[in-house]
Write a protein that holds these residues in place. Structure first.
Motif, PDB file in Angstrom:
ATOM      1  N   ARG A  41       0.660  -1.152  -0.203  1.00 45.07           N
ATOM      2  CA  ARG A  41      -0.068   0.024  -0.190  1.00 45.07           C
ATOM      3  C   ARG A  41       0.875   1.293   0.051  1.00 45.07           C
ATOM      4  N   ARG A  42       0.598   2.225  -0.949  1.00 46.35           N
ATOM      5  CA  ARG A  42       1.243   3.391  -1.035  1.00 46.35           C
ATOM      6  C   ARG A  42       1.364   4.409   0.167  1.00 46.35           C
ATOM      7  N   ASP A  43      -0.019   4.361   0.852  1.00 42.28           N
ATOM      8  CA  ASP A  43      -0.208   5.200   2.154  1.00 42.28           C
ATOM      9  C   ASP A  43       0.727   4.524   3.109  1.00 42.28           C
ATOM     10  N   ARG A  44       0.807   3.355   3.276  1.00 47.89           N
ATOM     11  CA  ARG A  44       1.748   2.554   4.433  1.00 47.89           C
ATOM     12  C   ARG A  44       3.117   3.209   4.094  1.00 47.89           C
ATOM     13  N   ARG A  45       3.474   3.011   2.867  1.00 43.43           N
ATOM     14  CA  ARG A  45       4.755   3.457   2.547  1.00 43.43           C
ATOM     15  C   ARG A  45       5.075   4.811   2.829  1.00 43.43           C
ATOM     16  N   GLU A  46       4.330   5.613   2.364  1.00 37.99           N
ATOM     17  CA  GLU A  46       4.546   7.117   2.606  1.00 37.99           C
ATOM     18  C   GLU A  46       4.690   7.464   4.062  1.00 37.99           C
ATOM     19  N   ALA A  47       3.745   6.757   4.767  1.00 37.61           N
ATOM     20  CA  ALA A  47       3.735   7.163   6.320  1.00 37.61           C
ATOM     21  C   ALA A  47       4.837   6.668   7.035  1.00 37.61           C
ATOM     22  N   LEU A  48       5.375   5.500   6.607  1.00 35.74           N
ATOM     23  CA  LEU A  48       6.773   4.985   7.381  1.00 35.74           C
ATOM     24  C   LEU A  48       8.028   5.639   7.131  1.00 35.74           C
ATOM     25  N   THR A  49       7.869   6.397   5.603  1.00 38.15           N
ATOM     26  CA  THR A  49       9.103   7.173   5.348  1.00 38.15           C
ATOM     27  C   THR A  49       8.937   8.437   5.781  1.00 38.15           C
ATOM     28  N   ALA A  50       8.096   9.047   6.071  1.00 37.43           N
ATOM     29  CA  ALA A  50       7.740  10.272   6.731  1.00 37.43           C
ATOM     30  C   ALA A  50       7.984  10.180   8.249  1.00 37.43           C
ATOM     31  N   LYS A  51       7.670   9.080   8.854  1.00 32.39           N
ATOM     32  CA  LYS A  51       7.937   9.068  10.236  1.00 32.39           C
ATOM     33  C   LYS A  51       9.453   8.400  10.493  1.00 32.39           C
ATOM     34  N   HIS A  52       9.858   7.291   9.832  1.00 32.78           N
ATOM     35  CA  HIS A  52      10.988   7.079  10.417  1.00 32.78           C
ATOM     36  C   HIS A  52      12.282   7.437   9.273  1.00 32.78           C
ATOM     37  N   GLY A  53      11.990   7.903   8.161  1.00 31.23           N
ATOM     38  CA  GLY A  53      12.962   8.025   7.106  1.00 31.23           C
ATOM     39  C   GLY A  53      13.685   6.989   6.357  1.00 31.23           C
ATOM     40  N   VAL A  54      12.965   5.628   6.556  1.00 28.16           N
ATOM     41  CA  VAL A  54      13.601   4.565   5.563  1.00 28.16           C
ATOM     42  C   VAL A  54      13.110   4.673   4.316  1.00 28.16           C
ATOM     43  N   HIS A  55      13.783   3.895   3.490  1.00 21.00           N
ATOM     44  CA  HIS A  55      13.527   3.644   2.120  1.00 21.00           C
ATOM     45  C   HIS A  55      12.317   2.747   2.050  1.00 21.00           C
ATOM     46  N   MET A  56      11.192   2.784   1.289  1.00 18.73           N
ATOM     47  CA  MET A  56      10.180   2.112   1.105  1.00 18.73           C
ATOM     48  C   MET A  56      10.072   1.522  -0.225  1.00 18.73           C
ATOM     49  N   VAL A  57       9.499   0.398  -0.594  1.00 14.85           N
ATOM     50  CA  VAL A  57       9.526  -0.298  -1.939  1.00 14.85           C
ATOM     51  C   VAL A  57       8.247  -1.083  -2.140  1.00 14.85           C
ATOM     52  N   ALA A  58       7.629  -1.155  -3.290  1.00 16.99           N
ATOM     53  CA  ALA A  58       6.286  -1.694  -3.378  1.00 16.99           C
ATOM     54  C   ALA A  58       6.536  -3.179  -3.384  1.00 16.99           C
ATOM     55  N   ARG A  59       7.464  -3.487  -4.346  1.00 14.41           N
ATOM     56  CA  ARG A  59       7.861  -4.901  -4.540  1.00 14.41           C
ATOM     57  C   ARG A  59       8.818  -5.766  -3.477  1.00 14.41           C
ATOM     58  N   ASN A  60       8.361  -6.726  -3.022  1.00 12.88           N
ATOM     59  CA  ASN A  60       9.215  -7.443  -2.221  1.00 12.88           C
ATOM     60  C   ASN A  60      10.728  -7.855  -2.431  1.00 12.88           C
ATOM     61  N   ALA A  61      10.722  -8.190  -3.729  1.00 19.44           N
ATOM     62  CA  ALA A  61      12.090  -8.624  -4.353  1.00 19.44           C
ATOM     63  C   ALA A  61      13.024  -7.474  -4.439  1.00 19.44           C
ATOM     64  N   ASP A  62      12.380  -6.341  -4.480  1.00 22.74           N
ATOM     65  CA  ASP A  62      13.229  -4.874  -4.701  1.00 22.74           C
ATOM     66  C   ASP A  62      14.005  -4.583  -3.536  1.00 22.74           C
ATOM     67  N   ALA A  63      13.487  -5.003  -2.119  1.00 20.75           N
ATOM     68  CA  ALA A  63      13.762  -4.906  -0.966  1.00 20.75           C
ATOM     69  C   ALA A  63      15.126  -5.444  -0.592  1.00 20.75           C
ATOM     70  N   VAL A  64      15.349  -6.524  -1.021  1.00 29.40           N
ATOM     71  CA  VAL A  64      16.480  -7.304  -0.491  1.00 29.40           C
ATOM     72  C   VAL A  64      17.777  -7.181  -1.090  1.00 29.40           C
ATOM     73  N   ALA A  65      17.956  -6.438  -2.194  1.00 27.14           N
ATOM     74  CA  ALA A  65      19.055  -6.125  -2.918  1.00 27.14           C
ATOM     75  C   ALA A  65      20.150  -5.340  -2.037  1.00 27.14           C
ATOM     76  N   ASP A  66      21.128  -5.935  -1.797  1.00 25.95           N
ATOM     77  CA  ASP A  66      22.250  -5.435  -1.153  1.00 25.95           C
ATOM     78  C   ASP A  66      22.199  -5.649   0.639  1.00 25.95           C
ATOM     79  N   ALA A  67      21.316  -6.057   0.844  1.00 21.66           N
ATOM     80  CA  ALA A  67      20.901  -6.235   2.284  1.00 21.66           C
ATOM     81  C   ALA A  67      21.647  -7.417   2.818  1.00 21.66           C
ATOM     82  N   GLN A  68      22.208  -7.345   4.109  1.00 26.79           N
ATOM     83  CA  GLN A  68      23.011  -8.378   4.717  1.00 26.79           C
ATOM     84  C   GLN A  68      21.922  -9.165   5.503  1.00 26.79           C
TER      85      GLN A  68
END
Length: 279
Positions: A41-68
């Protein structure tokens, strides 16, 4: 720069527990730029970015690149499809930490096609960093990968590594579901106070403070809870009268039955997931 500040974390499924993890990691001085989370959900992504400053993505696979470390924080019924989506995106050096109820190490490794997996069960007080998480790692996890899992779980409160993942299933029923039992007891005590004539707000404060104080007293004490109870139970007194009614109402048996019901449900969730993966 500390190893913690260099850690890169991906969180798949940005629900309540995932947000608690984000907040805890940032409080432990992990820069928000090193956390990526996914949510449809876009609204959830925008809310977490605004509150915590983290990068949010819609696709799960896009989140895992470069993560340990990749944290799975989705609903149990969504896990099989999410794992199929993530499997092609995972890299050999990554470790996957699941906080999904019932998901076994075998199911996680098979569904992801990835051997370095960790199974954990935190609980609701993690939202104020007072939770406790029990976790077990697959044999394929290296010592540094276990340290990554430990660091992430410490952001939620205490963590206990166990040698047998069956303890994680048991913890799901005892500590993971445990706040539910205590909330029910708390509600009943508040209602009893209201029935006697207390305003509900005052009854709430009395019960909440009593539970918190009693739990902390028991945690700090070297005495068994039965000894603590006996110390405040005078012959013919109010505690003795109350304990008599609790025992007559089979309180111990009811609580034990509740824990076993939660444990059986945990096993059922795990069996269902294994069937979904193998079908």
């Amino acid at each position: 720069m500390s190893a913690r500040r260099q850690m890169r974390v991906a969180i798949v499924g940005a629900g309540v527990m995932a947000e608690a993890m984000v907040a805890g990691l940032i409080a432990d001085h992990l820069p928000p730029a090193q956390i990526v989370a996914s949510h449809p959900r876009r609204d959830r992504r925008e809310a977490l970015t605004a509150k915590h400053g983290v990068h949010m993505v819609a696709r799960n696979a896009d989140a895992v690149a470069d993560a340990q470390i990749v944290v799975l924080a989705v609903k149990p019924q969504m896990l099989a499809s999410v794992m199929r989506e993530l499997a092609p995106a995972l890299e050999d050096g990554q470790v996957v930490l699941s906080i999904v109820a019932g998901a076994t190490l075998r199911s996680l490794a098979a569904g992801l096609g990835h051997p370095a997996v960790v199974r954990a069960m935190p609980n609701t007080p993690a939202q104020i960093r007072r939770g406790i998480a029990v976790w077990a790692a697959a044999p394929a996890c290296s010592a540094p990968q276990r340290d990554l899992a430990r660091t992430v779980l410490k952001a939620l409160g205490e963590e206990k590594e166990v040698p047998d993942e069956e303890f994680v299933a048991m913890a799901t029923a005892l500590s993971g579901t445990g706040p539910t039992y205590l909330f029910a007891v708390m509600e009943a005590l508040i209602d009893a106070g209201v029935h006697m004539g207390f305003p509900r707000e005052l009854a709430h404060d009395l019960v909440a403070s009593t539970l918190v104080g009693s739990a902390e007293f028991a945690a700090r004490s070297e005495l068994h809870p039965a000894q603590l109870r006996n110390a405040v139970t005078s012959p013919g007194g109010t505690s003795a009268a109350a304990i008599y009614e609790l025992e007559k109402g089979r309180l111990r048996t009811v609580l034990s039955d509740a824990v076993w019901a939660a444990y059986r449900r945990t096993q059922e969730l795990g069996e269902r997931l294994e069937r979904e993966i193998t079908d």
